[in-house]
Design a protein around this motif. Sequence first.
Motif, PDB file in Angstrom:
ATOM      1  N   TYR A 308       0.821  -1.215   0.000  1.00 57.58           N
ATOM      2  CA  TYR A 308       0.000   0.000   0.000  1.00 57.58           C
ATOM      3  C   TYR A 308       0.856   1.267   0.000  1.00 57.58           C
ATOM      4  O   TYR A 308       0.320   2.371   0.089  1.00 57.58           O
ATOM      5  N   CYS A 309       2.166   1.091  -0.098  1.00 54.09           N
ATOM      6  CA  CYS A 309       3.063   2.237  -0.293  1.00 54.09           C
ATOM      7  C   CYS A 309       3.280   2.496  -1.778  1.00 54.09           C
ATOM      8  O   CYS A 309       3.286   3.643  -2.218  1.00 54.09           O
ATOM      9  N   THR A 310       3.464   1.419  -2.539  1.00 52.66           N
ATOM     10  CA  THR A 310       3.536   1.568  -3.987  1.00 52.66           C
ATOM     11  C   THR A 310       2.130   1.837  -4.521  1.00 52.66           C
ATOM     12  O   THR A 310       1.150   1.774  -3.783  1.00 52.66           O
ATOM     13  N   ASP A 311       2.004   2.136  -5.808  1.00 50.95           N
ATOM     14  CA  ASP A 311       0.721   2.555  -6.363  1.00 50.95           C
ATOM     15  C   ASP A 311      -0.351   1.492  -6.166  1.00 50.95           C
ATOM     16  O   ASP A 311      -0.160   0.317  -6.507  1.00 50.95           O
ATOM     17  N   ASN A 312      -1.484   1.914  -5.638  1.00 52.41           N
ATOM     18  CA  ASN A 312      -2.615   1.026  -5.386  1.00 52.41           C
ATOM     19  C   ASN A 312      -3.888   1.856  -5.348  1.00 52.41           C
ATOM     20  O   ASN A 312      -3.843   3.089  -5.302  1.00 52.41           O
ATOM     21  N   ALA A 313      -5.030   1.196  -5.348  1.00 48.89           N
ATOM     22  CA  ALA A 313      -6.300   1.924  -5.385  1.00 48.89           C
ATOM     23  C   ALA A 313      -6.928   2.095  -4.005  1.00 48.89           C
ATOM     24  O   ALA A 313      -7.807   2.933  -3.832  1.00 48.89           O
ATOM     25  N   ALA A 314      -6.461   1.317  -3.022  1.00 50.01           N
ATOM     26  CA  ALA A 314      -7.011   1.472  -1.671  1.00 50.01           C
ATOM     27  C   ALA A 314      -6.687   2.861  -1.131  1.00 50.01           C
ATOM     28  O   ALA A 314      -7.502   3.505  -0.471  1.00 50.01           O
ATOM     29  N   MET A 315      -5.483   3.346  -1.418  1.00 50.99           N
ATOM     30  CA  MET A 315      -5.099   4.679  -0.957  1.00 50.99           C
ATOM     31  C   MET A 315      -5.940   5.758  -1.642  1.00 50.99           C
ATOM     32  O   MET A 315      -6.265   6.786  -1.041  1.00 50.99           O
ATOM     33  N   ILE A 316      -6.306   5.527  -2.910  1.00 46.18           N
ATOM     34  CA  ILE A 316      -7.164   6.474  -3.629  1.00 46.18           C
ATOM     35  C   ILE A 316      -8.556   6.480  -3.019  1.00 46.18           C
ATOM     36  O   ILE A 316      -9.170   7.541  -2.846  1.00 46.18           O
ATOM     37  N   ALA A 317      -9.038   5.308  -2.649  1.00 47.15           N
ATOM     38  CA  ALA A 317     -10.339   5.226  -1.987  1.00 47.15           C
ATOM     39  C   ALA A 317     -10.304   5.894  -0.619  1.00 47.15           C
ATOM     40  O   ALA A 317     -11.270   6.532  -0.197  1.00 47.15           O
ATOM     41  N   ALA A 318      -9.161   5.758   0.089  1.00 45.18           N
ATOM     42  CA  ALA A 318      -9.030   6.369   1.416  1.00 45.18           C
ATOM     43  C   ALA A 318      -9.105   7.889   1.329  1.00 45.18           C
ATOM     44  O   ALA A 318      -9.782   8.546   2.130  1.00 45.18           O
ATOM     45  N   GLU A 319      -8.391   8.469   0.364  1.00 48.53           N
ATOM     46  CA  GLU A 319      -8.491   9.916   0.155  1.00 48.53           C
ATOM     47  C   GLU A 319      -9.883  10.271  -0.365  1.00 48.53           C
ATOM     48  O   GLU A 319     -10.432  11.333  -0.025  1.00 48.53           O
ATOM     49  N   GLY A 320     -10.458   9.382  -1.156  1.00 52.13           N
ATOM     50  CA  GLY A 320     -11.820   9.593  -1.636  1.00 52.13           C
ATOM     51  C   GLY A 320     -12.817   9.691  -0.504  1.00 52.13           C
ATOM     52  O   GLY A 320     -13.756  10.505  -0.543  1.00 52.13           O
ATOM     53  N   LEU A 321     -12.636   8.895   0.535  1.00 52.41           N
ATOM     54  CA  LEU A 321     -13.524   8.947   1.695  1.00 52.41           C
ATOM     55  C   LEU A 321     -13.439  10.295   2.393  1.00 52.41           C
ATOM     56  O   LEU A 321     -14.453  10.858   2.814  1.00 52.41           O
ATOM     57  N   ILE A 322     -12.217  10.825   2.510  1.00 50.31           N
ATOM     58  CA  ILE A 322     -12.035  12.141   3.133  1.00 50.31           C
ATOM     59  C   ILE A 322     -12.786  13.205   2.329  1.00 50.31           C
ATOM     60  O   ILE A 322     -13.502  14.052   2.886  1.00 50.31           O
ATOM     61  N   GLN A 323     -12.626  13.158   1.015  1.00 53.84           N
ATOM     62  CA  GLN A 323     -13.286  14.146   0.157  1.00 53.84           C
ATOM     63  C   GLN A 323     -14.806  13.938   0.125  1.00 53.84           C
ATOM     64  O   GLN A 323     -15.568  14.902   0.012  1.00 53.84           O
ATOM     65  N   TYR A 324     -15.247  12.699   0.221  1.00 53.82           N
ATOM     66  CA  TYR A 324     -16.676  12.379   0.268  1.00 53.82           C
ATOM     67  C   TYR A 324     -17.318  13.039   1.483  1.00 53.82           C
ATOM     68  O   TYR A 324     -18.372  13.682   1.382  1.00 53.82           O
ATOM     69  N   GLY A 327     -17.734  16.600   1.082  1.00 49.62           N
ATOM     70  CA  GLY A 327     -18.632  16.999   0.000  1.00 49.62           C
ATOM     71  C   GLY A 327     -17.920  17.527  -1.231  1.00 49.62           C
ATOM     72  O   GLY A 327     -18.509  18.263  -2.027  1.00 49.62           O
ATOM     73  N   ASN A 328     -16.670  17.140  -1.410  1.00 48.16           N
ATOM     74  CA  ASN A 328     -15.890  17.621  -2.554  1.00 48.16           C
ATOM     75  C   ASN A 328     -16.038  16.656  -3.722  1.00 48.16           C
ATOM     76  O   ASN A 328     -15.214  15.751  -3.914  1.00 48.16           O
TER      77      ASN A 328
END
Length: 343
Positions: A308-324, A327-328
């Motif tokens: 999860y340090c190299t490129d992966n989608a879980a980290m994108i989802a994690a930042e997505g949750l913050i933005q969700y 309301g961004n």
Amino acid sequence: MYGNFTIKNDPLILGLESSCDETAASVIRGRKILSNVIISSASEQAKYGGVVPEIASRAHTDAVNKAVTSAVKEAGLTIKDIDAVAVTYGAGLLGALLVGLSFAKSLAYTLNVPLIAVNHIRGHLAASYLFDETLEPPYITLLASGGHTAILHTQSYTKFKVLGATSDDAAGEAFDKVARILSLPYPGGPNVQRLAEQGKPSIAFPQALVKNSREMQFSYSGLKTAVLNYCHNAAQRGEEINHCDVACSFQHSAIDPLVKKTVESAQKLGVNTVTAGGGVIANGYLRQTLKCACDKAGLKLVLPEKIYCTDNAAMIAAEGLIQYKAGNFAPLNINAKAQIPLT
């Protein structure tokens, strides 16, 4: 009509990542990873000694639907269960980004769920939340990747301050360059580490830190040149080069200043927690050194697992949750960006 979203307290976020040579999809609920699928074209890229953008784009086109389908199935869900789609829109290879972004737009529109555009680097920073449910700002983050090297003061879930950064090249780029100097195959970073494990830090390469600077600045350009000159001069003299010692000495010079300044930053600001993100954080020597330094200083360290340090989608989802939660949401006409400022 697209819009009029129902915001949920505990959403299922689908993350998509396609900024380089990994096509990745992941589903999370809160800070729990339900699935993590990575389809890499690295073996194909290795034939050319690095990432070829056209090959990466074609590989993403072939793999993106398979990755998403596998991630949803692995999570025990159907695609209609997804509450939001988070996708990397930058920074990265433009053609590669467009494949993931286009797929995410279509999916969000079809499901009538929010589309969340994620800065790839903020994804790396958010990965730590998936490995400690109690982690909350403020804390210090060491960011080390192929494109960025910095120490950050994460002040809130959406705001951070750059305490120090590289003045030229990034740490990950330096590892790749040294790998080429030592004739190691792609990807360079892991191969430099494996070689370094067999050597000793016996060569006095310069530390990757700008001396006598009022600001905390790192520099990898001079370190790369020092390794190149050392190998070139030795070859000119007909001397045998101990590649293991070169790799080990370089690794120490590249990583030791990062660890030292990260801990010093936490102590100076009175922050008791340190996190780390980016591909270089998968380096075993960095992880061990940073843990020892934090333990000695009485600091809590939150490290994502290596994958999860190299490129992966879980980290994108994690930042997505913050933005969700903030309301961004992104419009469907958002475009990909090859470069995005760190801040």
